[in-house]
Scaffold this motif. Structure first.
Motif, PDB file in Angstrom:
ATOM      1  N   SER A  12       0.825  -1.195   0.000  1.00 14.71           N
ATOM      2  CA  SER A  12       0.000   0.000   0.000  1.00 14.71           C
ATOM      3  C   SER A  12       0.867   1.256   0.000  1.00 14.71           C
ATOM      4  O   SER A  12       2.045   1.214   0.395  1.00 14.71           O
ATOM      5  N   ARG A  13       0.291   2.354  -0.432  1.00 18.14           N
ATOM      6  CA  ARG A  13       1.008   3.625  -0.403  1.00 18.14           C
ATOM      7  C   ARG A  13       1.379   4.001   1.028  1.00 18.14           C
ATOM      8  O   ARG A  13       2.473   4.499   1.287  1.00 18.14           O
ATOM      9  N   ALA A  14       0.465   3.730   1.966  1.00 18.19           N
ATOM     10  CA  ALA A  14       0.744   4.047   3.370  1.00 18.19           C
ATOM     11  C   ALA A  14       1.945   3.255   3.876  1.00 18.19           C
ATOM     12  O   ALA A  14       2.788   3.793   4.609  1.00 18.19           O
ATOM     13  N   SER A  15       2.032   1.985   3.490  1.00 20.24           N
ATOM     14  CA  SER A  15       3.177   1.171   3.913  1.00 20.24           C
ATOM     15  C   SER A  15       4.466   1.712   3.320  1.00 20.24           C
ATOM     16  O   SER A  15       5.506   1.761   3.993  1.00 20.24           O
ATOM     17  N   ALA A  16       4.415   2.138   2.049  1.00 19.93           N
ATOM     18  CA  ALA A  16       5.611   2.680   1.410  1.00 19.93           C
ATOM     19  C   ALA A  16       6.079   3.940   2.114  1.00 19.93           C
ATOM     20  O   ALA A  16       7.282   4.112   2.373  1.00 19.93           O
ATOM     21  N   TYR A  17       5.147   4.834   2.443  1.00 22.98           N
ATOM     22  CA  TYR A  17       5.517   6.057   3.156  1.00 22.98           C
ATOM     23  C   TYR A  17       6.090   5.717   4.530  1.00 22.98           C
ATOM     24  O   TYR A  17       7.022   6.373   5.012  1.00 22.98           O
ATOM     25  N   SER A  18       5.532   4.700   5.172  1.00 25.27           N
ATOM     26  CA  SER A  18       6.022   4.305   6.488  1.00 25.27           C
ATOM     27  C   SER A  18       7.453   3.784   6.406  1.00 25.27           C
ATOM     28  O   SER A  18       8.308   4.163   7.211  1.00 25.27           O
ATOM     29  N   TYR A  19       7.722   2.918   5.435  1.00 25.56           N
ATOM     30  CA  TYR A  19       9.074   2.395   5.279  1.00 25.56           C
ATOM     31  C   TYR A  19      10.060   3.515   4.937  1.00 25.56           C
ATOM     32  O   TYR A  19      11.196   3.536   5.436  1.00 25.56           O
ATOM     33  N   LEU A  20       9.628   4.456   4.092  1.00 27.81           N
ATOM     34  CA  LEU A  20      10.506   5.563   3.735  1.00 27.81           C
ATOM     35  C   LEU A  20      10.824   6.416   4.959  1.00 27.81           C
ATOM     36  O   LEU A  20      11.979   6.798   5.181  1.00 27.81           O
ATOM     37  N   ALA A  21       9.815   6.706   5.764  1.00 29.28           N
ATOM     38  CA  ALA A  21      10.021   7.511   6.971  1.00 29.28           C
ATOM     39  C   ALA A  21      10.961   6.801   7.940  1.00 29.28           C
ATOM     40  O   ALA A  21      11.851   7.420   8.533  1.00 29.28           O
ATOM     41  N   GLN A  22      10.777   5.492   8.096  1.00 33.12           N
ATOM     42  CA  GLN A  22      11.639   4.725   9.001  1.00 33.12           C
ATOM     43  C   GLN A  22      13.078   4.678   8.485  1.00 33.12           C
ATOM     44  O   GLN A  22      14.029   4.782   9.269  1.00 33.12           O
ATOM     45  N   ALA A  23      13.230   4.520   7.164  1.00 34.75           N
ATOM     46  CA  ALA A  23      14.576   4.482   6.589  1.00 34.75           C
ATOM     47  C   ALA A  23      15.285   5.807   6.793  1.00 34.75           C
ATOM     48  O   ALA A  23      16.482   5.849   7.119  1.00 34.75           O
ATOM     49  N   ARG A  24      14.551   6.907   6.623  1.00 35.81           N
ATOM     50  CA  ARG A  24      15.157   8.229   6.819  1.00 35.81           C
ATOM     51  C   ARG A  24      15.453   8.481   8.289  1.00 35.81           C
ATOM     52  O   ARG A  24      16.471   9.093   8.627  1.00 35.81           O
ATOM     53  N   ALA A  25      14.576   8.000   9.167  1.00 33.30           N
ATOM     54  CA  ALA A  25      14.808   8.187  10.592  1.00 33.30           C
ATOM     55  C   ALA A  25      16.053   7.443  11.041  1.00 33.30           C
ATOM     56  O   ALA A  25      16.779   7.901  11.930  1.00 33.30           O
ATOM     57  N   ALA A  26      16.334   6.301  10.428  1.00 32.88           N
ATOM     58  CA  ALA A  26      17.521   5.534  10.794  1.00 32.88           C
ATOM     59  C   ALA A  26      18.797   6.231  10.351  1.00 32.88           C
ATOM     60  O   ALA A  26      19.860   6.048  10.957  1.00 32.88           O
ATOM     61  N   SER A  27      18.691   7.062   9.293  1.00 34.74           N
ATOM     62  CA  SER A  27      19.867   7.771   8.785  1.00 34.74           C
ATOM     63  C   SER A  27      20.020   9.149   9.395  1.00 34.74           C
ATOM     64  O   SER A  27      21.119   9.678   9.511  1.00 34.74           O
ATOM     65  N   ASP A  28      18.883   9.752   9.788  1.00 31.29           N
ATOM     66  CA  ASP A  28      18.877  11.113  10.309  1.00 31.29           C
ATOM     67  C   ASP A  28      17.928  11.164  11.493  1.00 31.29           C
ATOM     68  O   ASP A  28      16.750  10.850  11.355  1.00 31.29           O
TER      69      ASP A  28
END
Length: 230
Positions: free
Chosen positions: A204-220
């Motif tokens: 889902s689009r919501a899942s994609a946004y969630s994974y993107l947010a988590q990936a960015r949070a892990a880097s920044d």
């Protein structure tokens, strides 16, 4: 300086560079292509092109190199004299020079692509004849196209080639790594890219946004979860 004044300045720089694009390509001849990008409209960033090495046209999309520069924002730097291979087998020697306004913000780029395929082949033949030929290092493949969606699709396909299996069998760290890698390569610098990636992965689009947010949070530790690239 007001935003309107900055935009006018950027427009003036783009207009002034159009004849420069033609002049550089004419100087180097048919093996040269010069592309002028306006990153204010990343999905159709090509505003002028002279020569036909990669087949781009005005209104076309940036390559994955351009997407990487957009993702880096004002931290982007010129990339000079890099050698890549196109998906049709051409060997290109290229330079990408970023354009900045008077505030230091990156808003475009001038890209010069030289088709050095014949020179590379001649070098290989001469080296073999002289007995000094060496195996040629594998060149990175760059995707060029007039449709930004096709560029994103190829980048996603390339990433999957290095994965151990389809999305369904990836564990959470591998899924976050996929989104982190795509983000670093600039995939999410264009509109609708999150939706496009979600559709390709079957999530889902919501899942994609969630994974993107988590990936960015892990880097920044303090990122914008959507990065303004929805």
């Amino acid at each position: 300086m007001s935003e309107a004044a900055v935009e006018a300045e950027r427009d003036a720089v783009i207009a002034a560079l159009v004849p420069v694009v033609e002049g550089i390509a004419a100087t180097f001849g048919p093996v040269c292509e010069v592309v002028l990008h306006d990153y204010r409209r990343p999905e159709k960033s090509v505003v002028a092109v002279a020569g036909s090495v990669t087949g781009r046209a005005v209104g076309g999309a940036m390559s994955e190199i351009g997407m990487r520069i957009v993702a880096r924002g004002d931290e982007a730097r010129d990339e000079l004299n890099y050698v890549t291979r196109t998906r049709t087998g051409q060997t290109l020697k290229s330079s990408t020079m970023v354009l900045r306004d008077s505030t230091g913000a990156v808003f475009g780029a001038v890209c010069v692509n030289l088709d050095v395929t014949s020179l590379t082949e001649a070098h290989t033949v001469l080296g073999a004849l002289a007995g000094i030929g060496r195996p040629t290092a594998e060149l990175p493949v760059t995707t060029f196209g007039n449709d930004i969606d096709s560029v994103v699709d190829v980048m996603l396909d390339d990433h999957h080639l290095g994965q151990k299996g389809p999305w369904a069998v990836l564990d959470r760290p591998a899924r976050l790594e996929l989104f982190r890698s795509l983000d670093e390569r600039g995939v999410f610098a264009v509109r609708r890219s999150v939706e496009q990636v979600a559709a390709r992965l079957g999530i889902s689009r919501a899942s994609a946004y969630s994974y993107l947010a988590q990936a960015r949070a892990a880097s920044d530790p303090s990122p914008d979860p959507t990065g303004g690239h929805a």
